[in-house]
Design an enzyme around this catalytic site. Structure first.
Site, PDB file in Angstrom:
ATOM      1  N   ASP A 154       0.829  -1.190   0.000  1.00  0.00           N
ATOM      2  CA  ASP A 154       0.000   0.000   0.000  1.00  0.00           C
ATOM      3  C   ASP A 154       0.873   1.253   0.000  1.00  0.00           C
ATOM      4  O   ASP A 154       2.079   1.199  -0.227  1.00  0.00           O
ATOM      5  CB  ASP A 154      -0.926  -0.022   1.216  1.00  0.00           C
ATOM      6  CG  ASP A 154      -1.749  -1.310   1.277  1.00  0.00           C
ATOM      7  OD1 ASP A 154      -2.272  -1.702   0.222  1.00  0.00           O
ATOM      8  OD2 ASP A 154      -1.840  -1.919   2.371  1.00  0.00           O
ATOM      9  N   HIS A 492       1.011  -8.987  -4.166  1.00  0.00           N
ATOM     10  CA  HIS A 492       0.022  -7.987  -3.752  1.00  0.00           C
ATOM     11  C   HIS A 492       0.753  -6.665  -3.498  1.00  0.00           C
ATOM     12  O   HIS A 492       1.098  -6.306  -2.366  1.00  0.00           O
ATOM     13  CB  HIS A 492      -0.697  -8.466  -2.484  1.00  0.00           C
ATOM     14  CG  HIS A 492      -1.762  -7.530  -2.014  1.00  0.00           C
ATOM     15  ND1 HIS A 492      -3.084  -7.616  -2.431  1.00  0.00           N
ATOM     16  CD2 HIS A 492      -1.730  -6.481  -1.157  1.00  0.00           C
ATOM     17  CE1 HIS A 492      -3.795  -6.682  -1.852  1.00  0.00           C
ATOM     18  NE2 HIS A 492      -2.987  -5.976  -1.064  1.00  0.00           N
ATOM     19  N   ASP A 540      -1.130 -18.225  -5.637  1.00  0.00           N
ATOM     20  CA  ASP A 540      -0.484 -17.031  -6.165  1.00  0.00           C
ATOM     21  C   ASP A 540      -1.541 -16.089  -6.720  1.00  0.00           C
ATOM     22  O   ASP A 540      -1.743 -15.966  -7.941  1.00  0.00           O
ATOM     23  CB  ASP A 540       0.528 -17.436  -7.254  1.00  0.00           C
ATOM     24  CG  ASP A 540       1.433 -16.282  -7.649  1.00  0.00           C
ATOM     25  OD1 ASP A 540       1.331 -15.199  -7.023  1.00  0.00           O
ATOM     26  OD2 ASP A 540       2.246 -16.451  -8.575  1.00  0.00           O
ATOM     27  N   GLU A 549       1.234 -10.836  -0.060  1.00  0.00           N
ATOM     28  CA  GLU A 549       1.614  -9.478   0.317  1.00  0.00           C
ATOM     29  C   GLU A 549       2.969  -9.466   1.041  1.00  0.00           C
ATOM     30  O   GLU A 549       3.166 -10.187   2.022  1.00  0.00           O
ATOM     31  CB  GLU A 549       0.553  -8.850   1.229  1.00  0.00           C
ATOM     32  CG  GLU A 549       0.866  -7.401   1.568  1.00  0.00           C
ATOM     33  CD  GLU A 549      -0.216  -6.773   2.417  1.00  0.00           C
ATOM     34  OE1 GLU A 549      -0.594  -5.620   2.147  1.00  0.00           O
ATOM     35  OE2 GLU A 549      -0.711  -7.448   3.349  1.00  0.00           O
TER      36      GLU A 549
END
Length: 1076
Positions: A154, A492, A540, A549
């Protein structure tokens, strides 16, 4: 007529030889001239002489000018030396390898950099982002919050896990900077740490000493999770979340990050102090708001379950960074340990993570105990942390069921919950680090219950977890991106999933990239993903962050574990190569060799010239002592060579652990029992406070054994033997010098009898004035002798109570302290010696004879005999912790010295009492020396006792100096004055006081007393001759005995010319002494 030979029995002197001294002297001179060769004529002399040498010119003709030869040579030499040095320096500089900084490879931390990226940024698909963080808000305490690291995939900056990740990176650099440097990554990792530390300093008022608010995060977690867009495309205002009274955990964790970073940047003093100041401010804030922390937490992401472990963690790092014992007092309080969970048995006990710092804090404090040994009052709680660390390590092993494992052998530290790899990686780092700590402390392993496990077991565990992460798992997949053939392709991560060439996407517009089945267009090199589930399964999927992540905290543990395990053999070989001669600059080798040779030559030449000086001064006994000293130095050199050459062979001697599990100089901690839900663990840890820089003990651990002794312990033993020998020689020499100075004061008493002529000199014809001088001197001597004898007998035998055995011994014991030898005692004993051994020569120089015997005894005392080395072995054997052996042994030399002094004083009293008893029986009242007065009728026993006393006292003082020898260890001294091996201070001070007392008492009382009283044996000592006369006399006596009692005058006269003149002088003196 017979004269007694002082050493080997009677020496016959034929009555026919009793001619006058003048006739004997004349005959010997004639015979001496007859034995001389005729003078050489000029021709024969010319054969023997060297040809004449041409004179050296004082000047050098340079054609136009004459220059002094000396000035010319000095100038020429100076020019040559200067040229040689300049050329050498030029060659060294030209051939010195120049360091070229290599560009760092892309890594997962560089990917997470927000703000203005550095110029050398090597991630091509990243750009500047969020450059307005913290700048849009007015009236705040912060002006700029650009920088730091984005969390996971993020764009939010969560300061809590970010601080933990930076602390882990700093810890790994502190412990393994050499490995980072060998890999070419040291500068790179330090840049990453500095990037994080600079950001942390912006999140609070770092210039203040006290704060009441700090920034907790930048960005909204909910908004960030909803939007899928590249950080470079964010143009909206980002929320800054301040924290006032509920961030004790964050303040302490950030304090740990800054404190550990200050150690990394210790070479940059200004920046390091800035970090330390910030860490102090944050920790003060964290400690102040700790009571409000649990009441006001409202955060949803990275919520701390407890804040006491962060306080423990941050305080420990601050102590390492500052050395301020206030922080040590704080983190070693029992209340702090209890609240931090050190005595709990929770399911997460031993699971190190961004939320639980207790395992790391306990290991950090264990390091403190192993390498710095702060002792009381910290030892108790540090020992607890040490034991708890051992229990945690036991729980990691596959032999215990505290934590489950997958079929692929991945430890389930989070009990089957998602994202297990970050916990396994951190545990691998702690296990590898603890293993290295034990190896550095020369401890081969630790106990889990009754079973002993070597440090290699810990490294095997750590390696198994990292191997799993790198692809040795049922999926045959590497969970580190871009490592191996098969790794996650759908990580991710927003920036990695959106191509750089794509135009700016809206918040929802990026969902198509999130849900795309295509591989990420951008590769996050080196990033570890969340990992498989509890069944080793892995999907995956970019949309499932529980699998794919990457996180800052997880990758912090991975980097630390990789550097701890990587390059073990390579680094060892590199260290060996760096330390070997072939990889040492030639100028260093030449310079060190020059210094060593120069110092050795100076010492050798100094001893050589000292020997020549002693020979020139005819100090044969001291010269012999110097030769003994050289022998001791040769023995020390041989011992040093043996220890150096054989250290590798000794290190490879392996023994069962049980054989070296007791009889330590320091007591090991008591057993403490720890109970887990599934099993009970009892930790017994063997702490040997000896740091080792030697090779790893893998040679023995592979056999299930331990080394007999470490290289470092062998080195310390080497130093101890050297210090012991040096201190013994110095103490013996100082004792002899001080004692000799005391004996020299008696010379004025001897001078009163020096001018008294012998009866033979006084009876010579033509010496009428000599008769008058003899009578006057004799009367004066009789007066002195009468007064001395009167005072002597009054002192020692006057009154019945003085003749009492008990009173006599008590008086003898006390007298050695205030007046070991008085003038009356010296004169009385001197008279007894002369009346027994040389009654015809009352002016015999008894003082000179006594000094010569002391000098001859010195060469015995200065040596370390074989039985003294045996005592050293016994003393070292008995140095067991808790026995206080050396404290009790320190009384031994004092007791023996007092016994010897009392015995010698008692011998004087016994001689006086014996004379009084002879007078009462009507016998001749003369002091009669006798061996029966000494222990076992052997006066030489006293010398052996003095020898042992001096050596034992030297051992005590040498042991103290050895403990304080400077060593390049973690601490300044080899062990330190407060070390358990030195024993308690209450034991140390009496040992030093007794050592000084023995040295002073032996020098000023016992040794002078020994020099005088030991002459009261039945025979006089061979010190009456010098070495040359003594050896010649032995040859003469041997030859005389071989020929029988009827040696002819002619045979005697044949021997006379071979006898040195010094012998003739001294033997005549002895003959006069022995003639009745």
């Amino acid at each position: 007529m017979y004269g007694r030979h002082p050493l080997t029995g009677p020496l016959e002197i034929n009555a026919a030889d009793s001619i006058t001294d003048d006739d004997r002297s004349r005959k010997m001179q004639e015979l001496d001239r007859a034995t001389l060769p005729p003078p050489l004529d000029a021709t024969r002399r010319s054969w023997l002489l060297e040809p004449p040498q041409p004179k050296k010119k004082k000047y050098v003709d340079l054609g136009c000018v004459l220059v002094s030869r000396k000035i010319f040579l000095w100038t020429l030499g100076t020019v040559l030396v200067t040229t040689l040095l300049a050329g050498s320096i030029t060659m060294i500089v030209r051939h010195m390898p120049h360091h070229k900084q290599t560009e760092p490879k892309p890594d997962n931390y560089t990917v997470a950099l927000p703000g203005k990226l550095p110029e050398h940024n090597n991630v091509t698909w990243r750009g500047d982002s969020c450059l307005q963080d913290g700048k849009d808000q007015t009236g705040g305490f912060h002006k700029d919050l650009v920088g730091g690291y984005y969390d996971a995939g993020d764009a939010t900056k969560f300061n809590f896990p970010m601080s933990y990740a930076m602390t882990m990176l700093s810890w790994s650099v502190i412990e393994y900077s050499a490995k980072y440097k060998a890999a070419g990554e040291l500068d790179h990792v330090k840049e990453l740490i500095k990037w994080g530390a600079d950001y942390f300093l912006k999140t609070f008022n770092s210039s203040a000493d006290t704060i009441d608010v700090m920034v907790e995060q930048v960005g909204s977690g909910h908004d960030d999770h909803y939007c899928w867009m590249r950080p470079e495309d964010i143009d909206t205002e980002r929320i800054v979340t301040p924290c006032y009274d509920s961030c004790s955990h964050l303040g302490a964790e950030m304090a740990a990050a800054l404190a550990s970073a200050s150690i990394v940047f210790k070479d940059n003093r200004v920046y390091s102090q800035k970090l330390v100041h910030g860490a102090k401010t944050l920790y003060k804030y964290a400690d102040f708001v700790k009571d409000k922390n649990s009441k006001n937490q409202s955060r949803e992401f990275y919520k701390s379950s407890l804040f006491w472990d962060e306080l423990l963690w941050g305080g420990a790092w601050l102590y390492y960074a500052t050395g301020n014992v206030t922080y040590l007092d704080h983190v070693t309080s029992h209340d702090m340990a209890r609240k931090a969970g050190a005595f709990w048995n929770s399911p997460d006990y031993g699971v190190s993570s961004w939320d639980n710092k207790l395992p790391g804090a306990q290991l950090l404090l264990t390091r403190l105990r192993l390498f710095m040994s702060p002792g009381c009052p910290y030892e108790d709680i540090l020992s607890t942390f040490h034991n708890q660390t051992g229990v945690v390590m036991c729980s990691y092993l596959p032999y215990f069921t505290r934590f489950n494992r997958t079929k692929g052998d991945l430890i389930q530290l989070n009990h089957g919950e998602p994202q297990p790899l970050q916990y396994a990686a951190t545990a691998a780092f702690l296990a590898a680090l603890y293993s290295d700590y034990l190896d550095a402390a020369d401890t081969p392993g630790w106990y889990c219950g009754p079973n002993f496990y070597s440090t290699q077991v810990l490294r095997d565990f750590a390696r198994s977890q990292i191997d799993y992460i790198l692809g040795k798992n049922p999926q045959n997949m590497s969970y580190v991106v871009d490592f191996g053939q098969r790794y996650p392709r759908h990580v991710h991560h927003k920036g990695a999933s959106i191509p750089k060439s794509v135009k700016k996407e809206s918040c929802k517009g990026g969902w198509k990239w999130r849900d795309s089945k295509r591989d990420n267009p951008n590769i996050i090199v080196g990033a570890m993903v969340a990992g498989p589930d509890k069944h080793d399964g892995f999907h995956d999927l970019r949309s499932n962050y529980n699998y794919t992540e990457p996180t800052l905290a997880g990758n912090g543990g991975l980097v630390a574990a990789l550097v701890a395990l990587s390059g073990e053999e390579t680094c060892r070989k590199m260290a060996e190569e760096e330390n070997s001669l072939e990889y040492t600059p030639t100028w260093v080798v030449a310079f060190i060799c020059f210094i060593i040779v120069l110092l050795s030559l100076l010492a050798e030449r100094g001893l050589h010239h000292l020997g020549k000086y002693l020979k020139r001064k005819k100090q044969d006994a001291l010269f012999e002592a110097l030769q003994k000293l050289k022998e001791e130095l040769m023995l020390l050199g041989f011992i040093s060579l043996m220890l150096t050459v054989s250290q590798t062979a000794i290190r490879h001697i392996c023994v069962p652990p049980a054989l070296v599990s007791n009889m330590f100089p320091c007591k090991k901690p008591l057993e403490e029992e720890h109970h887990a839900p599934e099993s009970s663990h009892s930790l017994i840890f063997n702490t040997r406070h000896l740091l080792s820089t030697g090779a790893s003990p893998d040679h023995c651990t592979n056999k299930g054994k331990v080394p007999l002794i470490s290289v470092e312990a062998l080195h310390h033993l080497h130093i101890f033997i050297f210090v012991l020998a040096v201190v013994h020689v110095i103490f013996c020499a100082s004792t002899m010098v001080l004692g000799g100075a005391r004996i020299q004061q008696w010379k004025r008493w001897e001078d009163n009898f020096k001018k008294i002529p012998s009866q033979k000199d006084a009876s010579k014809p033509g010496h009428a004035h000599a008769h008058h001088a003899h009578a006057h001197a004799h009367a004066h001597a009789l007066h002195e002798l009468f007064n001395a004898n009167h005072e002597f007998f009054k002192m020692h035998a006057g009154g019945f109570w003085r003749r009492s055995v008990v009173i006599s011994w008590l008086r003898s014991f006390c007298k050695q302290f205030y007046g070991s030898v008085t003038k009356s005692e010296y004169i009385a004993l001197r008279h007894g010696f002369i009346m027994t051994h040389c009654p015809t020569n009352p002016s015999f120089n008894f003082h000179k004879y006594m000094l010569r015997t002391v000098e001859m005894d010195f060469k015995k005392v200065v040596t370390i005999s074989w039985y003294l080395w045996l005592f050293v072995v016994v003393f070292l054997l008995l140095n067991v912790g808790g026995w206080n052996t050396y404290f009790w042994l320190s009384f031994l030399p004092l007791i023996l010295l007092l016994m010897v002094g009392a015995k010698l004083e008692n011998i004087i009293s016994s001689l006086a009492v014996d004379v009084c008893e002879k007078r009462n029986r009507g016998e001749q009242a003369v002091i009669t020396p006798s061996d029966e007065l000494f222990w076992f009728h052997r006066p030489e026993i006293v010398l052996q006792l003095v020898h042992f006393i001096l050596f034992q006292n030297s051992f005590e003082i040498a042991f103290f100096f050895w403990i304080l020898m400077i060593s390049p260890s973690y601490h300044q001294f080899t062990y330190g004055i407060h070390s358990c091996i030195m024993e308690k201070l209450g034991f140390l001070i009496p040992r030093l006081v007794m050592g000084v007392l023995v040295q002073v008492l032996c020098s000023y009382s016992t040794l002078p007393l020994y020099a005088l009283v030991t002459q009261m044996g039945s025979k006089f000592k061979k010190g009456i001759f010098d070495d040359l006369v003594h050896s010649t006399l032995k040859v003469w006596l041997s030859d005389t005995r071989s020929k029988g009692e009827s040696t002819s005058e002619a045979r005697r006269m044949e021997i006379v010319p071979t006898i040195p003149e010094s012998f003739n002088v001294q033997i005549n003196e002895v003959m006069e002494c022995d003639n009745p």
